[in-house]
Scaffold this motif. Structure first.
Motif, PDB file in Angstrom:
ATOM      1  N   ASN A  17      19.249 -33.063   8.369  1.00 49.79           N
ATOM      2  CA  ASN A  17      18.839 -32.061   7.391  1.00 49.79           C
ATOM      3  C   ASN A  17      17.323 -31.912   7.374  1.00 49.79           C
ATOM      4  O   ASN A  17      16.593 -32.903   7.478  1.00 49.79           O
ATOM      5  N   ASN A  18      16.858 -30.687   7.220  1.00 48.24           N
ATOM      6  CA  ASN A  18      15.425 -30.411   7.140  1.00 48.24           C
ATOM      7  C   ASN A  18      14.916 -30.842   5.766  1.00 48.24           C
ATOM      8  O   ASN A  18      15.260 -30.247   4.740  1.00 48.24           O
TER       9      ASN A  18
ATOM     10  N   ALA B 116      14.972 -23.175   7.977  1.00 43.98           N
ATOM     11  CA  ALA B 116      13.913 -23.263   8.998  1.00 43.98           C
ATOM     12  C   ALA B 116      12.538 -23.470   8.358  1.00 43.98           C
ATOM     13  O   ALA B 116      11.519 -23.240   9.023  1.00 43.98           O
ATOM     14  N   ARG B 117      12.493 -23.928   7.090  1.00 44.05           N
ATOM     15  CA  ARG B 117      11.204 -24.103   6.423  1.00 44.05           C
ATOM     16  C   ARG B 117      10.360 -25.100   7.205  1.00 44.05           C
ATOM     17  O   ARG B 117      10.808 -26.181   7.588  1.00 44.05           O
ATOM     18  N   ARG B 118       9.113 -24.747   7.441  1.00 42.86           N
ATOM     19  CA  ARG B 118       8.252 -25.562   8.304  1.00 42.86           C
ATOM     20  C   ARG B 118       6.798 -25.347   7.940  1.00 42.86           C
ATOM     21  O   ARG B 118       6.447 -24.460   7.154  1.00 42.86           O
TER      22      ARG B 118
ATOM     23  N   ASP C 203      13.179 -31.497  19.027  1.00 40.26           N
ATOM     24  CA  ASP C 203      13.274 -32.621  18.097  1.00 40.26           C
ATOM     25  C   ASP C 203      12.796 -33.930  18.704  1.00 40.26           C
ATOM     26  O   ASP C 203      13.080 -35.006  18.194  1.00 40.26           O
TER      27      ASP C 203
ATOM     28  N   LEU D 107      13.356 -33.778  10.071  1.00 39.93           N
ATOM     29  CA  LEU D 107      14.778 -33.987   9.809  1.00 39.93           C
ATOM     30  C   LEU D 107      15.012 -35.387   9.264  1.00 39.93           C
ATOM     31  O   LEU D 107      14.333 -36.345   9.661  1.00 39.93           O
TER      32      LEU D 107
ATOM     33  N   SER E 108       8.751 -29.173  11.415  1.00 42.45           N
ATOM     34  CA  SER E 108       9.564 -29.555  10.270  1.00 42.45           C
ATOM     35  C   SER E 108       9.962 -31.008  10.484  1.00 42.45           C
ATOM     36  O   SER E 108       9.582 -31.627  11.484  1.00 42.45           O
TER      37      SER E 108
ATOM     38  N   HIS F 186      10.964 -24.963  19.973  1.00 43.50           N
ATOM     39  CA  HIS F 186      10.922 -26.166  19.139  1.00 43.50           C
ATOM     40  C   HIS F 186      11.784 -27.263  19.752  1.00 43.50           C
ATOM     41  O   HIS F 186      12.763 -27.008  20.434  1.00 43.50           O
TER      42      HIS F 186
ATOM     43  N   ASP G   6      13.368 -28.265   3.285  1.00 44.09           N
ATOM     44  CA  ASP G   6      14.198 -27.168   2.794  1.00 44.09           C
ATOM     45  C   ASP G   6      14.773 -27.493   1.422  1.00 44.09           C
ATOM     46  O   ASP G   6      15.541 -28.440   1.269  1.00 44.09           O
TER      47      ASP G   6
END
Length: 444
Positions: free
Chosen positions: A265-266, A337-339, A211, A260, A258, A209, A269
């Protein structure tokens, strides 16, 4: 960029290359001693070069050709800079480039610029997508009339079976995978886990992954080029075509993402398993755009052989938690790690267009505060669901007319891609499945 060449004086030639709408690398070979010119002033070739068909031919009636005099664009280096091309015998460097007009404005028909425009929409909201892709591909012996699994370099035997998560299958081609991972290190492509898959000679490699979604698209595009080149160096073919063997599963290109916020912050989540409202908005956007995006996810004649019920490729428009029969899956695991996993695309896609379609749909859903239907449970193939277009011609028409696609892609790219696909659709009708496979094997 000049420093890279100075540190690598053994490099004799460079390639400058951009992605066309089919994901093909289009560019030039330049002696290394003239590389400064390409870096400082860019290189030039016709705008129409990014709008060729799968054979590399001009698109008939394209306004980019005779109507506008087949004028040049200026191609400038991307942020990636030089990198080695380890599959070639002579020391060679690749310089990825993208296309601009003479006045410096981006060429709207360049798929990399389409992704940049979508990423700018995230940035405007203080958001950053984090993306990873899983790429499936086949190793193939194409030296005869019939495609088959290459003989193992270790045993000389052909293993005519799909071997899911088989270490033996990986070990049979250990020298290839060792060289491939070394090459990924040299090219700074973040290749992670490799597994064997269900098809004949089929494997999957995950890219870590990232960003920077543009870099993730670059990595996928470069990785496909590398795998095909390295396989030929080892005496066989590698292909990302969707379905080379009718009786075995096809290859997908699954994307996880996901998002940010400005503090890192995700935003998906919520501390639990369900995820936030923003996650549901993104899911809703992806579902809403799925019919119009089918041409991006399944761009070729062979693509639709993969998209049949029960063949491990989604056919219904749905989402679910931890369910690989759905088009969109929310994986389990730590809430941080919610995606979202988007599972529709085949391995034969253009990665820039694919990430644009997925992220563009997601940001539209976030912008609108859209709500998806309830997540499904059980086998999606047995549920009564709206269907992803399963016909190439229908997919072309939906892409052209979809209001969701009009929010994601610029009009010029939509027009060019439709012209490209209609020409390919017409010409493929004259070919047998074997002739089609011969074309797609090396190109996609």
């Amino acid at each position: 960029m000049k420093n890279w060449l100075r540190k690598n004086p053994h490099v004799r030639t460079i390639r400058v290359a951009a992605s066309d709408l089919n994901g093909q690398a289009r560019g030039k070979r330049i002696p290394a001693r003239f590389a400064d010119k390409a870096v400082e002033g860019g290189t030039r070739f016709p705008l129409s070069v990014l709008n060729l068909d799968i054979w590399g031919e001009d698109i008939e009636n394209s306004p980019l050709v005779f109507e506008h005099g087949d004028r040049d664009g200026v191609l400038k280096p991307t942020e990636r800079g030089f990198m080695p091309m380890p599959w070639l015998d002579a020391p060679t460097a690749l310089l990825p480039i993208w296309m601009f007009h003479e006045d410096g404005t981006p060429f709207a028909g360049d798929p990399r610029h389409a992704l940049k425009a979508v990423l700018d929409r995230f940035t405007a909201r203080g958001l950053t997508p984090v993306c990873a892709v899983e790429l499936e591909f086949f190793l193939i012996d194409d030296s005869g009339r019939t495609l088959q699994v290459p003989p193992s370099p270790r045993s000389g035997k052909r293993r005519v079976a799909g071997e899911i998560l088989s270490l033996r299958a990986l070990d049979q081609f250990d020298s290839f995978f060792t060289d491939l991972y070394d090459a990924c290190e040299d090219m700074d492509i973040p290749a992670d886990t490799a597994i064997s898959e269900a098809g004949l000679g089929q494997f999957e490699i995950n890219l870590m992954h990232c960003d920077d979604a543009m870099r993730a698209a670059d990595d996928a595009w470069l990785f496909k080029m590398l795998v095909k080149g390295m396989a030929r160096k080892h005496g066989f073919a590698a292909s990302f075509m969707a379905k080379p063997y009718p009786d075995y599963s096809g290859s997908g290109l699954h994307m996880h993402f996901s998002v940010l916020d400005a503090d890192g912050n995700n935003v998906f989540d919520d501390g639990g398993e369900d995820g936030t409202d923003v996650l549901r908005h993104a899911v809703a956007g992806c579902l809403d755009a799925m019919p119009g995006s089918a041409l991006v996810f399944a761009p070729h004649a062979n693509s639709f052989d993969r998209m049949v019920p029960g063949a491990h490729a989604p056919t219904g428009i749905s989402w679910a938690y931890e369910n690989r029969t759905s088009a969109i899956r929310i994986p389990s695991g730590a809430p941080a790690a919610r995606r979202i996993e988007h599972r529709v695309a085949g391995g034969d896609v253009n990665p820039y267009l694919m990430l644009t379609a997925v992220l563009g749909a997601a940001i539209a859903g976030i912008e609108d505060g859209a709500e998806p239907p309830a997540p499904i449970t059980g086998n999606a193939y047995e549920a009564q669901l709206p269907q992803i277009p399963g016909d190439w011609g229908a997919a072309i028409d939906r892409f052209e007319s979809s209001p969701q696609i009009a929010r994601i892609f610029p009009p010029e790219l939509i027009r060019n891609f439709v012209l490209t696909k209609r020409q390919e659709f017409r010409d493929m009708q004259e070919l047998s499945p074997e002739e089609q496979s011969a074309i797609y094997l090396d190109t996609v």
